[in-house]
Design a protein around this motif. Structure first.
Motif, short mmCIF file in Angstrom:
data_model
loop_
_atom_site.label_atom_id
_atom_site.label_comp_id
_atom_site.label_asym_id
_atom_site.label_seq_id
_atom_site.Cartn_x
_atom_site.Cartn_y
_atom_site.Cartn_z
N ARG A 35 0.83 -1.21 0.00
CA ARG A 35 0.00 0.00 0.00
C ARG A 35 0.86 1.26 0.00
O ARG A 35 0.61 2.20 -0.77
CB ARG A 35 -0.92 -0.02 1.21
CG ARG A 35 -1.88 1.14 1.23
CD ARG A 35 -2.86 1.02 2.35
NE ARG A 35 -3.74 2.17 2.32
CZ ARG A 35 -4.50 2.53 3.30
NH1 ARG A 35 -4.55 1.81 4.40
NH2 ARG A 35 -5.26 3.59 3.21
N ASP A 36 1.88 1.29 0.87
CA ASP A 36 2.76 2.46 0.91
C ASP A 36 3.51 2.65 -0.40
O ASP A 36 3.67 3.76 -0.89
CB ASP A 36 3.76 2.34 2.06
CG ASP A 36 3.10 2.49 3.42
OD1 ASP A 36 1.95 2.98 3.48
OD2 ASP A 36 3.73 2.10 4.43
N PHE A 37 3.97 1.54 -0.97
CA PHE A 37 4.68 1.63 -2.25
C PHE A 37 3.77 2.20 -3.33
O PHE A 37 4.16 3.11 -4.07
CB PHE A 37 5.22 0.26 -2.68
CG PHE A 37 5.94 0.30 -3.99
CD1 PHE A 37 7.24 0.78 -4.07
CD2 PHE A 37 5.30 -0.11 -5.17
CE1 PHE A 37 7.90 0.84 -5.29
CE2 PHE A 37 5.97 -0.05 -6.39
CZ PHE A 37 7.27 0.43 -6.44
N ASP A 38 2.55 1.69 -3.42
CA ASP A 38 1.60 2.18 -4.42
C ASP A 38 1.34 3.68 -4.24
O ASP A 38 1.28 4.43 -5.22
CB ASP A 38 0.28 1.42 -4.35
CG ASP A 38 0.39 -0.01 -4.86
OD1 ASP A 38 1.39 -0.33 -5.55
OD2 ASP A 38 -0.50 -0.82 -4.56
N ASN A 39 1.21 4.11 -3.00
CA ASN A 39 0.98 5.53 -2.73
C ASN A 39 2.21 6.37 -3.06
O ASN A 39 2.08 7.48 -3.59
CB ASN A 39 0.56 5.75 -1.27
CG ASN A 39 -0.92 5.54 -1.10
OD1 ASN A 39 -1.73 6.06 -1.87
ND2 ASN A 39 -1.30 4.76 -0.10
N ASN A 40 3.39 5.85 -2.77
CA ASN A 40 4.61 6.58 -3.13
C ASN A 40 4.72 6.75 -4.64
O ASN A 40 5.11 7.82 -5.13
CB ASN A 40 5.85 5.85 -2.59
CG ASN A 40 5.99 5.99 -1.10
OD1 ASN A 40 5.44 6.90 -0.49
ND2 ASN A 40 6.72 5.08 -0.49
N VAL A 41 4.37 5.72 -5.38
CA VAL A 41 4.40 5.81 -6.85
C VAL A 41 3.38 6.83 -7.32
O VAL A 41 3.67 7.64 -8.21
CB VAL A 41 4.17 4.43 -7.51
CG1 VAL A 41 3.95 4.56 -9.01
CG2 VAL A 41 5.35 3.50 -7.22
N ARG A 42 2.20 6.82 -6.72
CA ARG A 42 1.17 7.83 -7.07
C ARG A 42 1.72 9.24 -6.84
O ARG A 42 1.54 10.11 -7.69
CB ARG A 42 -0.10 7.64 -6.24
CG ARG A 42 -0.96 6.45 -6.66
CD ARG A 42 -2.23 6.35 -5.81
NE ARG A 42 -3.10 7.50 -5.96
CZ ARG A 42 -3.95 7.70 -6.96
NH1 ARG A 42 -4.03 6.81 -7.92
NH2 ARG A 42 -4.71 8.78 -7.00
N GLU A 43 2.37 9.44 -5.71
CA GLU A 43 2.93 10.76 -5.41
C GLU A 43 4.04 11.14 -6.38
O GLU A 43 4.15 12.29 -6.80
CB GLU A 43 3.43 10.80 -3.97
CG GLU A 43 2.30 10.81 -2.96
CD GLU A 43 2.76 10.68 -1.52
OE1 GLU A 43 3.97 10.49 -1.27
OE2 GLU A 43 1.91 10.77 -0.63
N LEU A 44 4.88 10.16 -6.76
CA LEU A 44 5.94 10.42 -7.73
C LEU A 44 5.35 10.85 -9.08
O LEU A 44 5.95 11.63 -9.81
CB LEU A 44 6.83 9.19 -7.92
CG LEU A 44 7.78 8.87 -6.77
CD1 LEU A 44 8.39 7.48 -6.95
CD2 LEU A 44 8.88 9.92 -6.68
N LYS A 45 4.16 10.34 -9.40
CA LYS A 45 3.48 10.70 -10.64
C LYS A 45 2.77 12.05 -10.53
O LYS A 45 2.17 12.52 -11.49
CB LYS A 45 2.44 9.64 -11.00
CG LYS A 45 3.04 8.33 -11.47
CD LYS A 45 1.94 7.33 -11.77
CE LYS A 45 2.47 6.02 -12.26
NZ LYS A 45 1.39 5.04 -12.51
N GLY A 46 2.77 12.63 -9.33
CA GLY A 46 2.10 13.90 -9.12
C GLY A 46 0.64 13.76 -8.75
O GLY A 46 -0.12 14.74 -8.75
N LYS A 47 0.23 12.54 -8.41
CA LYS A 47 -1.16 12.31 -8.01
C LYS A 47 -1.27 12.33 -6.49
O LYS A 47 -0.26 12.27 -5.79
CB LYS A 47 -1.64 10.95 -8.53
CG LYS A 47 -1.67 10.88 -10.05
CD LYS A 47 -2.14 9.53 -10.51
CE LYS A 47 -2.20 9.48 -12.03
NZ LYS A 47 -2.61 8.15 -12.49
#
Length: 166
Positions: A126-138
């Motif tokens: 879950r944290d990894f998925d959220n970190n990737v979302r944040e890296l994408k600017g989401k």
């Protein structure tokens, strides 16, 4: 991997293809090895004439039964992350799939590769998925119900890592 690459220079294309068939791709080091061999074959265009009919990279990949996108990912993972993974044994247990998801960010900001590998290794799904979302600017999906009604701004120094409250 450097020694592996130098010893590979003396091998014929058929020996390299045999090596590709015996690599354990269930582990990250195996994927890096495969990426290294494929990259070498592609750069040298050694695939031309393989099995007497291969004129293109695509023909070669079909002949050795490796998906084109998988080959591309293996070569990219090798180029972007092999230095870090092979130098630090604890990174060798990093998820290949997570590194694939981090490829665009590693290319965009090469100075953050080690940080990306560490994130891929230490975070739960879950944290990894959220970190990737944040890296994408989401916006991350792990925010609280009262999100942004009360918040603190933290500033982190990129040089020393010190974090201070504003």
């Amino acid at each position: 991997m450097g020694d592996n690459m130098n010893s590979a220079l003396d091998k014929s294309l058929y020996d390299l293809v045999q090596d590709l068939k015996t690599i354990d791709i269930t582990i990250l080091k195996g994927r890096l090895d495969r990426g290294s061999i494929l990259l070498r074959i592609k750069k040298e265009k050694a695939y031309i004439g393989y099995d007497s009919y291969c004129d293109t990279w695509h023909d070669f990949l079909e002949a050795i039964q490796v998906n084109r996108e998988t080959a591309r990912q293996d070569m990219e993972i090798y180029k972007e992350f092999s230095d870090f993974v092979l130098e630090n044994t604890e990174y060798q247990h990093t998820s290949y799939e997570r590194l694939v998801r981090l490829l665009p960010f590693a290319k965009k900001e090469p100075e953050k590769k080690q940080e990306l590998i560490e994130m891929a290794q230490r975070c739960n799904r879950r944290d990894f998925d959220n970190n990737v979302r944040e890296l994408k600017g989401k916006v991350a999906t792990d925010s609280c119900e009262n999100c942004m009604t009360e918040y603190i701004v933290l500033h982190k120094c990129r040089t020393c890592g010190l974090t201070i409250k504003q």
